[in-house]
Design an enzyme around this catalytic site. Structure first.
Site, PDB file in Angstrom:
ATOM      1  N   GLY A 230      -2.618 -10.956  -5.201  1.00 48.59           N
ATOM      2  CA  GLY A 230      -2.939 -10.279  -3.936  1.00 48.59           C
ATOM      3  C   GLY A 230      -4.403 -10.045  -3.654  1.00 48.59           C
TER       4      GLY A 230
ATOM      5  N   GLU B 182      -8.207  -4.380  -7.128  1.00 42.90           N
ATOM      6  CA  GLU B 182      -6.785  -4.426  -6.761  1.00 42.90           C
ATOM      7  C   GLU B 182      -6.669  -4.362  -5.242  1.00 42.90           C
ATOM      8  OE1 GLU B 182      -3.928  -5.298  -7.234  1.00 42.90           O
ATOM      9  OE2 GLU B 182      -2.774  -3.844  -8.403  1.00 42.90           O
ATOM     10  N   ASP B 183      -5.823  -5.207  -4.677  1.00 42.12           N
ATOM     11  CA  ASP B 183      -5.634  -5.222  -3.229  1.00 42.12           C
ATOM     12  C   ASP B 183      -5.032  -3.913  -2.728  1.00 42.12           C
ATOM     13  OD1 ASP B 183      -3.348  -5.754  -4.626  1.00 42.12           O
ATOM     14  OD2 ASP B 183      -2.696  -7.451  -3.421  1.00 42.12           O
TER      15      ASP B 183
ATOM     16  N   ASP C 136       0.117   1.188  -5.043  1.00 43.31           N
ATOM     17  CA  ASP C 136       1.343   1.747  -4.471  1.00 43.31           C
ATOM     18  C   ASP C 136       1.862   2.811  -5.448  1.00 43.31           C
ATOM     19  OD1 ASP C 136       4.076   2.082  -3.792  1.00 43.31           O
ATOM     20  OD2 ASP C 136       4.250   0.093  -2.973  1.00 43.31           O
TER      21      ASP C 136
ATOM     22  N   LYS D 280      -1.701   3.797  -1.193  1.00 43.45           N
ATOM     23  CA  LYS D 280      -0.647   4.593  -0.538  1.00 43.45           C
ATOM     24  C   LYS D 280      -0.491   5.874  -1.355  1.00 43.45           C
ATOM     25  CE  LYS D 280       2.077   0.411   0.435  1.00 43.45           C
ATOM     26  NZ  LYS D 280       3.378  -0.248   0.180  1.00 43.45           N
TER      27      LYS D 280
ATOM     28  N   PHE E  34       5.095  -0.913   4.342  1.00 45.04           N
ATOM     29  CA  PHE E  34       4.989  -2.189   3.636  1.00 45.04           C
ATOM     30  C   PHE E  34       4.101  -3.097   4.469  1.00 45.04           C
ATOM     31  CE2 PHE E  34       6.076  -6.470   2.334  1.00 45.04           C
ATOM     32  CZ  PHE E  34       5.893  -6.331   0.970  1.00 45.04           C
ATOM     33  N   VAL E  35       3.036  -3.588   3.861  1.00 42.14           N
ATOM     34  CA  VAL E  35       2.049  -4.363   4.615  1.00 42.14           C
ATOM     35  C   VAL E  35       1.882  -5.771   4.031  1.00 42.14           C
ATOM     36  CG1 VAL E  35       0.744  -2.375   5.483  1.00 42.14           C
ATOM     37  CG2 VAL E  35       0.160  -3.314   3.250  1.00 42.14           C
TER      38      VAL E  35
HETATM   39  P1  IMP Z   1       2.027  -0.727  -7.896  1.00 42.87           P
HETATM   40  O1  IMP Z   1       2.099  -1.212  -9.306  1.00 42.87           O
HETATM   41  O2  IMP Z   1       3.341  -0.113  -7.442  1.00 42.87           O
HETATM   42  O3  IMP Z   1       0.864   0.182  -7.611  1.00 42.87           O
HETATM   43  O4  IMP Z   1       1.909  -1.977  -6.959  1.00 42.87           O
HETATM   44  C1  IMP Z   1       0.852  -2.797  -6.984  1.00 42.87           C
HETATM   45  C2  IMP Z   1       1.204  -4.200  -6.526  1.00 42.87           C
HETATM   46  O5  IMP Z   1       2.403  -4.238  -5.740  1.00 42.87           O
HETATM   47  C3  IMP Z   1       0.119  -4.714  -5.638  1.00 42.87           C
HETATM   48  O6  IMP Z   1      -0.849  -5.421  -6.367  1.00 42.87           O
HETATM   49  C4  IMP Z   1       0.875  -5.642  -4.704  1.00 42.87           C
HETATM   50  O7  IMP Z   1       0.978  -6.915  -5.289  1.00 42.87           O
HETATM   51  C5  IMP Z   1       2.243  -5.046  -4.605  1.00 42.87           C
HETATM   52  N1  IMP Z   1       2.392  -4.216  -3.393  1.00 42.87           N
HETATM   53  C6  IMP Z   1       2.400  -2.863  -3.301  1.00 42.87           C
HETATM   54  N2  IMP Z   1       2.558  -2.458  -2.036  1.00 42.87           N
HETATM   55  C7  IMP Z   1       2.617  -3.595  -1.289  1.00 42.87           C
HETATM   56  C8  IMP Z   1       2.765  -3.819   0.127  1.00 42.87           C
HETATM   57  O8  IMP Z   1       2.843  -2.923   0.981  1.00 42.87           O
HETATM   58  N3  IMP Z   1       2.776  -5.138   0.503  1.00 42.87           N
HETATM   59  C9  IMP Z   1       2.681  -6.176  -0.369  1.00 42.87           C
HETATM   60  N4  IMP Z   1       2.552  -5.994  -1.694  1.00 42.87           N
HETATM   61  C10 IMP Z   1       2.518  -4.700  -2.153  1.00 42.87           C
END
Ligand code: IMP
Length: 179
Positions: free
Chosen positions: A50, A104-105, A108, A136, A157-158
């Site tokens: 991402g 990191e993009d 979440d 988020k 969700f984006v």
């Molecule tokens: P986390 O481990 O839950 O913080 O999620 C991180 C990863 O989940 C990011 O690097 C994204 O690849 C993916 N992700 C989280 N939210 C989104 C979203 O809204 N759209 C697309 N990918 C997401």
């Protein structure tokens, strides 16, 4: 259907954050990093897939001596985090004694960043900070000290600007949100 709506798989997405807003935030972030990491020759570790657009746009605005490396992890299936993070492409660089900045993009739940912070600290990095384009805050499930969080968004969700929905949507320069 308005022309600006995009359809990916079974979902539709509307324009949310234009590219100019993203690059404005990245310019501010780059200025902070140029100042904070002067003389430290940091290693930026971009989290694939991402963050490829974010990493590219950020690196172009850094004027300090620095390196970039890539790591690939996976935790998402469809539009939800599985909670389990897998390292799919490992980091080849020796991180001992290095100042690292994870790129990191989007953060979440924070599972991915928690996993990477623990993994990189255990490999003897001198410091590890996180720079993310989007966060988020409502979704965070870990106490994370994210020093460089550019844009906070609600629990949407984006896609776009590197972010995907099951593989699609990474190619758009703007960020879109699910309808
Ligand atoms: P986390 O481990 O839950 O913080 O999620 C991180 C990863 O989940 C990011 O690097 C994204 O690849 C993916 N992700 C989280 N939210 C989104 C979203 O809204 N759209 C697309 N990918 C997401």
């Amino acid at each position: 259907m308005p022309e600006s709506i995009i359809s990916l798989h079974d979902k539709q997405f509307a324009p949310y954050l234009p590219y100019e807003q993203l690059t404005d935030a990245i310019r501010i972030l780059a200025a902070r990093l140029n100042e904070d990491y002067a003389g430290k020759q940091p290693l930026f570790v971009a989290v694939l897939n991402g963050s490829f657009m974010f990493a590219a746009d950020l690196m172009k605005r850094l004027s300090i001596p620095c390196e970039v490396a890539f790591i690939r992890v996976a935790s998402y299936e469809g539009t939800g985090s599985t909670g389990k993070v897998r390292e799919v492409l490992g980091l080849q660089e020796d991180v001992k004694g290095r100042h690292l900045v994870l790129l990191e993009d989007i953060v979440d739940t924070g599972h991915t960043i928690r996993y990477l912070l623990d993994m990189l600290s255990s490999r003897g990095a001198a410091s590890v900070e996180v720079a993310c384009l989007l966060i988020k805050p409502e979704c965070l499930q870990h106490e994370l000290n994210i020093r460089y969080a550019s844009i906070s968004i609600p629990n949407e969700f984006v896609v776009g600007y590197g972010l995907d929905y099951d593989g699609l949507g990474r190619n758009y320069p703007d960020v879109y949100k699910a309808l």
